[in-house]
Design a protein around this motif. Structure first.
Motif, short mmCIF file in Angstrom:
data_model
loop_
_atom_site.label_atom_id
_atom_site.label_comp_id
_atom_site.label_asym_id
_atom_site.label_seq_id
_atom_site.Cartn_x
_atom_site.Cartn_y
_atom_site.Cartn_z
N ALA A 73 0.62 -1.06 -0.02
CA ALA A 73 -0.05 -0.04 0.05
C ALA A 73 1.00 1.11 0.14
O ALA A 73 2.22 1.11 0.37
N MET A 76 -0.14 7.75 2.97
CA MET A 76 -0.46 9.18 2.58
C MET A 76 -0.82 10.01 3.74
O MET A 76 -2.11 9.44 4.36
N SER A 77 -0.28 10.83 4.10
CA SER A 77 -0.58 11.70 5.24
C SER A 77 -2.14 12.36 5.06
O SER A 77 -2.16 12.94 3.84
N THR A 78 -2.79 12.24 6.07
CA THR A 78 -4.02 13.13 5.68
C THR A 78 -4.30 14.33 6.93
O THR A 78 -5.22 14.81 7.32
N ARG A 102 -9.55 6.97 -4.07
CA ARG A 102 -10.05 7.79 -2.71
C ARG A 102 -8.93 7.46 -1.68
O ARG A 102 -8.01 6.75 -1.70
N GLU A 103 -9.25 8.35 -0.69
CA GLU A 103 -8.35 8.33 0.56
C GLU A 103 -7.94 7.07 0.99
O GLU A 103 -7.16 6.48 1.29
N ILE A 104 -9.31 5.92 1.01
CA ILE A 104 -9.43 4.57 1.51
C ILE A 104 -8.40 3.59 0.71
O ILE A 104 -7.79 2.73 1.23
N THR A 106 -5.35 4.55 0.03
CA THR A 106 -4.08 4.73 0.50
C THR A 106 -3.98 4.04 2.03
O THR A 106 -5.22 3.73 2.50
N ALA A 107 -2.69 4.10 2.78
CA ALA A 107 -2.85 3.79 3.84
C ALA A 107 -2.34 4.92 4.87
O ALA A 107 -1.79 5.88 4.48
N GLU A 108 -2.79 4.72 6.10
CA GLU A 108 -2.37 5.51 7.13
C GLU A 108 -0.56 5.46 7.14
O GLU A 108 -0.08 4.38 7.32
N PRO A 109 -0.11 6.50 6.94
CA PRO A 109 1.69 6.40 6.74
C PRO A 109 2.30 5.74 8.01
O PRO A 109 3.29 4.82 8.00
N ASN C 90 -10.69 -4.03 4.00
CA ASN C 90 -9.39 -3.53 4.12
C ASN C 90 -8.79 -3.55 5.48
O ASN C 90 -7.82 -3.35 5.90
N THR C 410 -15.54 0.71 3.96
CA THR C 410 -14.10 0.48 3.70
C THR C 410 -13.12 1.09 4.48
O THR C 410 -13.23 2.41 4.26
N ALA C 411 -12.40 0.68 5.17
CA ALA C 411 -11.22 1.56 6.07
C ALA C 411 -10.21 1.81 5.15
O ALA C 411 -9.95 1.24 3.81
N ARG C 412 -9.26 2.57 5.29
CA ARG C 412 -7.94 2.87 4.57
C ARG C 412 -7.09 1.58 4.55
O ARG C 412 -7.43 0.59 5.36
N ARG C 413 -6.46 1.16 3.47
CA ARG C 413 -5.49 0.15 3.45
C ARG C 413 -4.72 -0.11 4.82
O ARG C 413 -4.14 0.85 5.26
N GLU C 414 -4.50 -1.28 4.82
CA GLU C 414 -3.52 -1.65 6.08
C GLU C 414 -4.40 -1.52 7.48
O GLU C 414 -3.53 -1.54 8.46
#
Lengths: 250, 763, 448
Positions: A73, A76-78, A102-104, A106-109, C90, C410-414
């Motif tokens: 993944a 990306m910072s939000t 969309r934002e989802i 991407t992953a929380e960095p 996710n 859907t949550a963010r990936r990971e």
């Protein structure tokens, strides 16, 4: 925690964090890292952008696919408001296809960084940061992440005008100053990347030739991977950059 | 012995630097010339850089890594085909040198018995212990949760945990067992009727004149049993009706089959008798014994009630109080507890000594007796009190655990022999999966177990005892994985012959075979190349071996023509190492590597399917396809050995039946092992395997030692394993000699305190 | 018989003579509804775990938000309850990944499923984490007769290894009371019945009191005895004995509870005998009993290990003779994938049968399902590649007016599964600061 047996030397994992899309140099650095990865010298472990901008994440996705990297993944910072994409990103992404909508997607960095680090042997990962430290700060704040960072990350490399050392970073930090990289003379040309007509770096270069840049990020990458053996002149970078990746990794 | 002497001599003469020279001449050049072109720092193929191993000190410092290197070279996997290979002599010299270094390193390891964690009784041990302590039949496997296993066995102290659920079960089981033992389990006021009928699918028809039903009997007691016999046989002679419980014939009687003379629309009769049945889940069977009449019938007439008499129902009505008081009760009440506390304490002291496998102290007995007073204070009879005391005894940690004491709890470096009592339990749980009997316990109490000749005599006696069948059930059942027979489910469409009878017969064959090797003290190579086995008609038919009639098992001598002999050709092993729909050379190969050679292959990486075996029959013989797959170097490094072994057994289908073809393709079972030995067919393979007892005897020794100790083996156990193996070889690999050597080995006889965690890390 | 007086649920169940069959309760529902029982309903929580991943192409609805008119094939049996289910995408278990430990995804993904940890690769020296159901059980378990229930359908392998160097403890259990103490599931319907509803032996109240008294004194006796023993033991032995003691204490607690509440619950079910060979029947028997346990508030926490990770169980019930695990290494061959999908669907079909029961079980104005969070999921998504991200997960039930179903979130990936667990723990009334590898609470699940 996880001792490496002698002689068994998996490639060093490289995590690269920056505000991707703000500077062409980050893209060259990423190309260099992938080229070194292809040669088995390192493994591009993960990419996180501190730019709250979907195009920034998309660019990383496109690069990852282009170089046949592991489909991890993209972080990306939000934090903070969404940032505009800008001409560089728009040029690089022209005509590309990507799955991040969309934002989802991407992953929380910080979460991603922690997860990826856990997959490396102690002291066998490095982080290169050439942008604002938002993501690294978050990483340190994540519960139980500190010991992971401490054990896994050999060195944090910082380069470029926006890099800032996160307070309380638990391990060694190396600053690569512009002066350190002065010996690097490599000047990228669109031709270096034209093995793929849709190479984002080629597209970006055509739209916005790299006029002046410090090469500190590039040198940080060399340092991170080749360590003290890094050739200060960076000989061979051009060849590295101009070689298309093979599909199969060694 | 000679090696040892020479080595000692060298060391004594201070020639150790000569060994370094040895390394530099025997090892380093090969590594540098042959390995380092692909395994260097710049290009560490497979992430291996050989450089650190070109230092002599690495042999001792990185034993595991070196063993892996050695294995790769020895098996011929490295250097890979197509790369320059040093002369065999050079390879041999390298192998010999490093091996010698290992041995001398092992010789330097201080003898260490290791440490066994307190073992909770597992389900099999609980069942047997209750049986031998009280004479109560209690099936722990039906009531307690599954025991987790480790190192291939479910008697490993570290892995056997207790959960609240299990504790609950222990408590309620103990109450019930105590009540049953004393004959105090309250029966329901009215008998209960259970009708198990074919039409409700509660009955299975095993054969035309044989039916079977599983049923749980809740109370020990007498039951009226009724067998439903529909139909009639014109001019039929009386037949012998039999009734079995769990394979044991309990009752026979003659039953009329000819028409009754009365006119029925649906002819029907029934037979009724009363039997004592112990509580528990049982498999009941009813059938006509030696019923020749049905052979005269056309298949269509078998269940026509005007043509044949057959069976369709088992009815149980009960429980009724048994006329005679149960034997278990008689055995407990050695005196009349009504006579007062003297007798109560006598009874409890005797029970506690057996149950806790050691003499009990007077305060302990008094404490137990206080339960009787407690009950009596409630106005309950003394027997009720005994039941409570017995319950307490059975949930005590002294009963549920085998706890051994450290003589030097503060000094783990100091080892000491386990006490005679602890040794007695180690022995009995090893050989019987149960508690020591009176003779063994008495010897231990008198501290005579280690007197000259005693231990060996006890071992002989215990092996001769039928209770040693536990070794077959619990050791062999797990070693050869035949316990899994109860859970495998071959596809009935492809294997219509698969029935519970066949499954039971398979299990029985392996059990009897193992017991024969054990009791007759045969060499362990018999496991691989026996010329005999045990068969009944069901299994003989499956094997295509003529001349075996009837359901009873007997010893059968096998000619080469039968293409059977040894565990690898027994249907039990062949079935548990197959998929439900087909054979798998990979699984069978892995089975042999793991359970015969003790060298399990490393697991495959994810996203590589276990193997693309699914195209069998559609694109040519499985073999060709597998060979293709092995052209991938990464897969080949493990699959070469695995598949070759597995293919040797391809002539046996997924239920172990012989076949010459698979899906229309002729089977080629020939192969070459990485060590260069050829074989043409399964018989050949067995011959090859049996001709070299090296790996097999080491593996069986390790497995047996693991099982006997209840812990995984450690590095310091290598010496013990090697010593046992040497003595085993000196006795022509006789099986009892393996058991005897395990029993007298250092770790079985001794123990030490536990190292603290940090010391373990240092070690 | 029922007055309009506010009755607590348990008073009602205890009733006169302590023998009210539960189906009768359904019949009384209107009376109950009008009585407007006070106070919030207890929220229940269950985890239903299926092994070997799920064919995600036939699981995941195409878009976020409201579920599509036609549910994906595997979820179709849940069509009647589409407004009661929430599909979560996710969610990831990083601890299930190799993280340098090599093969053994099946062992890892199940061993750490409810704790979010990376379990230790070992046959004997096992170490997982305290599972979230047990954290909740520790906090609220005292309110019910059984702090938690662990059930399953498949017996453990009797011999051989389970997965590549991982102890079978990791694949045989979902619930972990401590890092080293798994709670084995009950597999036999009869055993579950007897645990929940008693052995059926009719004891007089005096006899029952006597039994409780004897039990207490037995437990006292063994505890004293054990403490004496303990002082002389080394650390590993002491750990075993501590497990024993803590199990004894949990039985003591149960005895204490039983003193105040010894009503015999008549479940309105016949006591089952033996383990049914038929999968659906086995599934139904177990879930019927759990339903009753929820209704009667015997327990609020259930883990249900449907079959074991890596199982090679064939599904002849639906015409599939091949083993489940080998099939899931399908290499994307359509004919193998089809069978995997059929098995996945068959499992969901059984699950839907349970959901139907929970929904039919009236409770006040609503039903038990509304007051439950029943998580259905797997520790792997793609069983072929052993992937640990985007784990197939759905929640059935409203969690007591908390979750609005009929959606895919859907949550963010990971995003760690632990985030979901943290959120669920909140809902169960158990606040913890941190759990597993959580990065925070899961956004978007609540009604707000």
């Amino acid at each position: 925690m996880q001792r490496l047996a002698p002689g068994i030397i998996p490639p060093m994992g490289v995590l690269f964090d920056s505000a991707f899309g703000d500077s062409l140099e980050d893209l060259f650095t990423l190309c260099l890292l992938y080229s070194l990865d292809k040669r088995g010298e390192c493994r591009v472990a993960g990419l996180t952008t501190s730019k709250h901008c979907l195009d920034s994440a998309r660019l990383l996705e496109v690069m990852q696919k282009l170089y046949g990297g592991r489909p991890t993944a993209i972080g990306m910072s939000t934090t903070g408001p969404q940032q505009p994409s800008g001409p560089l990103l728009q040029a690089a992404l022209a005509g590309q296809s990507f799955s991040i909508q969309r934002e989802i997607d991407t992953a929380e960095p910080h979460n991603l960084l922690r997860n990826l680090l856990e997959g490396y042997h102690d002291g066998n990962a490095v982080i290169i940061s050439t942008g604002p430290p938002a993501n690294l700060n978050e990483l340190l704040r994540l519960p139980k992440a500190l010991p992971v960072v401490k054990a896994k990350v050999k060195t944090l490399y910082l380069a470029g005008p926006h890099a800032t050392q996160p307070p309380d970073w638990p391990g060694p930090v190396q600053w690569i100053r512009d002066a350190d990289a002065a010996a690097l003379t490599y000047q990228p040309q669109p031709a270096d990347f034209e093995w793929n007509p849709l190479h984002p770096v080629k597209l970006a270069l055509e739209a916005q030739p790299a006029a002046s840049w410090s090469r500190a990020g590039l040198f940080a990458a060399l340092r991170a991977v080749r360590r003290e053996k890094a050739d200060p002149a960076g000989t061979g970078i051009k060849e590295l950059m101009a070689t298309p990746p093979s599909r199969m990794r060694p | 012995m000679r090696t040892f002497l020479c080595l000692g001599l060298l060391l004594a003469l201070g020639l150790s630097h000569g060994q370094t020279a040895d390394f530099h001449s025997a090892v380093k050049p090969v590594l540098q010339k042959t390995c380092s072109p692909c395994h260097n720092e710049r290009n560490p193929s497979g992430s291996v850089n050989i450089a650190p191993f070109t230092e002599p000190s690495s042999v001792a410092a990185y034993r595991d890594e070196w063993e892996r290197i050695l294995n790769k070279i020895r098996s011929g996997e490295m250097p890979p085909k197509g790369f320059p290979r040093p002369e065999q002599a050079r390879i041999d010299a390298l192998l010999a040198y490093v091996q010698r270094e290992f041995e001398s390193a092992d010789a330097r390891i201080a003898p260490d018995p290791g440490r066994v964690t307190a073992r909770r009784l597992n389900r099999a041990e609980y069942t047997n212990t209750i049986r031998d302590l009280l004479g109560v039949e209690f099936r722990a496997d039906q009531d307690f949760p599954t025991d987790d296993s480790g190192h291939g066995f479910d008697n490993i102290g570290d892995v056997l945990t207790i959960s609240p659920l299990l504790m609950e079960k222990y408590l309620s089981a103990a109450e019930k067992i105590a009540a049953r033992a004393l004959g105090l389990d309250p029966l329901p006021k009215k008998p209960i009727e259970f009708e198990l009928h074919l039409k409700d699918k509660k009955i299975r028809r095993v054969a035309p004149s044989l039916i079977e039903a599983s049923h749980r009997v809740e109370w020990d007691g007498e039951y009226d049993i009724e067998i439903g016999l529909p139909g009639e046989r014109i001019n039929g002679a009386p037949v012998q009706l039999g009734f079995w419980m769990d394979g044991k014939l309990l009752h026979t009687r003659m039953a009329e089959t000819k028409p009754s003379g009365l006119v029925y629309f649906n002819p029907y009769s029934s037979e009724r008798f009363r039997l004592f049945l112990p509580a528990g889940e049982h498999k009941f069977r009813a059938g006509f014994i030696d019923d020749d009449f049905i052979r005269t019938l056309a298949p269509d007439d078998l269940y026509r009630d005007k043509k044949n008499k057959f069976l369709n129902m088992i009815k149980l009505v009960g429980p009724f109080p048994a006329k005679e008081e149960p034997a278990s009760r008689k055995a407990i009440l050695i005196c009349d507890p009504q006579t007062g506390p003297g007798c109560v304490e006598k009874i409890l002291s005797r029970l506690a000594r057996r149950a806790w496998r050691r003499p009990v102290t007077a305060p302990e007995v008094r404490k137990l007796a206080s339960f009787v007073r407690l009950a009596q204070a409630d106005g309950q009879p003394v027997e009720q009190g005994l039941q409570v005391a017995l319950t307490a005894l059975l949930v005590s940690p002294h009963f549920l655990f085998r706890i051994e004491r450290d003589l030097y709890p503060k000094d783990p470096a100091r080892t000491h022999p386990v006490t005679d009592l602890e040794l007695a339990s180690r022995l009995s749980y090893f050989l019987w999966s149960s508690l020591p009997d009176e003779e063994l316990l008495r010897l231990a109490e008198q501290k005579r177990l280690r007197a000259p000749g005693i231990l060996e005599a006890q071992l002989k006696r215990m092996l001769a005892d039928p209770k040693s069948a536990a070794l077959a059930a619990n050791f062999a059942g797990q070693w050869l994985e035949t316990r899994n027979l109860t859970s495998v489910k071959p596809d009935p469409k492809k294997f219509p012959e698969w029935t519970p009878e066949l499954r039971d017969a398979m299990q029985e064959e392996t059990r009897l075979f193992f017991e024969a090797v054990l009791r007759d003290n045969l060499p362990i190579r018999t496991f691989l190349n026996a010329d005999f086995t045990f068969l009944n008609n069901t299994l003989a038919k499956h094997y295509g071996i003529p001349g075996v009639e009837g359901p009873d098992f007997r010893r059968v001598t096998l000619s080469p023509r039968t293409r059977r002999g040894g565990v690898l050709t027994q249907a039990s092993v062949l079935t548990v190492s197959s998929y439900p729909t087909r054979t798998s050379p990979v699984i069978r190969g892995k089975f042999i590597l793991q359970n015969i050679f003790g060298a399990p292959p490393p697991p495959p990486p994810p996203d590589v399917p276990l193997l693309d075996e699914d195209q069998v029959g559609s694109r040519g013989p499985l073999r060709n396809q597998l060979e293709q797959h092995r052209s991938n170097a990464m897969c080949a490094s493990c699959h070469n050995r695995m598949d070759t072994l597995g293919f040797a057994l391809e002539n046996y289908d997924a239920t172990g039946k012989w076949r010459d073809q698979d899906s229309g393709f002729l089977i080629d079972a020939s192969g070459v092992l990485p060590n260069g030995r050829h074989f043409a067919n399964p018989a050949d393979l067995k011959h090859v395997l049996a001709s070299d007892m090296g790996e097999f005897s080491r593996n069986l020794t390790e497995k047996m030692l693991t099982y006997a100790l209840g812990r995984g083996l450690e590095r310091f156990d290598r010496k013990t394993v090697a010593a046992i193996r040497t003595r085993l070889e000196a006795d022509d690999f006789r099986f009892q000699s393996l058991i005897w050597e395990v029993v007298r080995s250092l770790p079985f006889q001794n123990r030490r305190a536990e190292f603290a965690k940090e010391e373990v890390a240092k070690k | 018989m029922i007055t309009k007086k506010a009755l607590s649920r348990r008073t009602l169940l205890r009733g006169a003579g302590a023998a009210i069959a539960l189906p009768a309760l359904d019949a009384m529902a209107p009376a109950l509804a009008s009585s407007q029982l006070p106070g919030p309903r207890p929220v229940r929580m269950a985890f239903v775990y299926v092994p070997n991943g799920i064919d995600m192409r036939n699981w995941t609805p195409p878009a976020d938000g409201p579920l599509p008119a036609q549910l994906p094939r595997i979820l179709r049996p849940l069509e009647p309850f589409r407004e009661d289910i929430t599909i979560l995408s996710n969610l990831t278990h990083n601890g299930g990944r190799a993280l340098l430990d090599g093969a053994g995804d099946h062992g890892r993904c199940c061993g750490g499923y409810l704790s979010g940890v990376h379990v230790r690769k070992s046959f004997v020296d096992i170490q997982a984490g305290v599972s979230m159901d047990q954290i909740v059980a520790n906090a609220i378990g005292h309110k019910t007769r059984f702090p938690s229930l662990e059930v399953g359908l498949e017996d453990a392998r009797q011999a051989g290894d389970c997965d590549s160097g991982y102890s079978c403890a990791y694949t045989n259990n979902l619930a972990w009371r401590s890092e080293t103490q798994p709670l084995p599931p009950i597999l036999d319907p009869r055993a579950l019945f007897e645990r929940l509803f008693g052995t059926g032996a009719e004891l007089s109240p005096e006899a029952r009191a006597r039994q409780a008294k004897y039990r207490r004194s037995i437990l006292d006796f063994v505890q004293n005895d054990t403490r004496k023993l303990e002082s002389a033991l080394g650390p590993a032995d002491r750990r075993k004995i501590d497990e024993y003691l803590s199990s004894i204490r949990s039985i003591e607690l149960q005895l204490q509870k039983a003193e105040n509440d010894n009503a015999v619950i008549h479940p309105g079910l016949e006591k089952p005998y033996g383990v049914p060979a038929d999968f659906a029947e086995h599934f139904k028997l177990m879930t019927d009993m759990i339903t009753v346990a929820f209704q009667a508030d015997l327990s609020r926490i259930v883990t249900f290990l449907v079959t074991r990770e890596g199982t090679s169980r064939p599904y002849r019930e639906i015409g599939i003779p091949d083993g489940h695990h080998p099939l899931t290494h399908h290499m994307n061959k359509p004919e193998l994938l089809e069978k995997v999908t059929q098995i996945n669907t068959y499992h969901v079909q059984q699950f839907a049968g349970w959901i139907e029961k929970l929904k039919a079980a009236r409770e006040g104005d609503g039903n038990v399902l509304e007051n439950s969070m029943i998580v259905y999921g797997a520790g792997l998504s793609d069983g072929n590649k052993h992937t640990h991200e985007d784990l197939p997960t759905l929640i059935a039930g409203g969690g007591g007016g908390y979750i609005r179903g009929g959606r895919r979130i859907t949550a963010r990936r990971e995003t760690p599964m632990s985030n979901l667990f943290l959120t669920m723990m909140d809902r169960m009334g158990v606040q913890v600061d941190h759990f597993g590898d959580a990065t925070g609470r899961l956004a978007g699940l609540d009604l707000a």
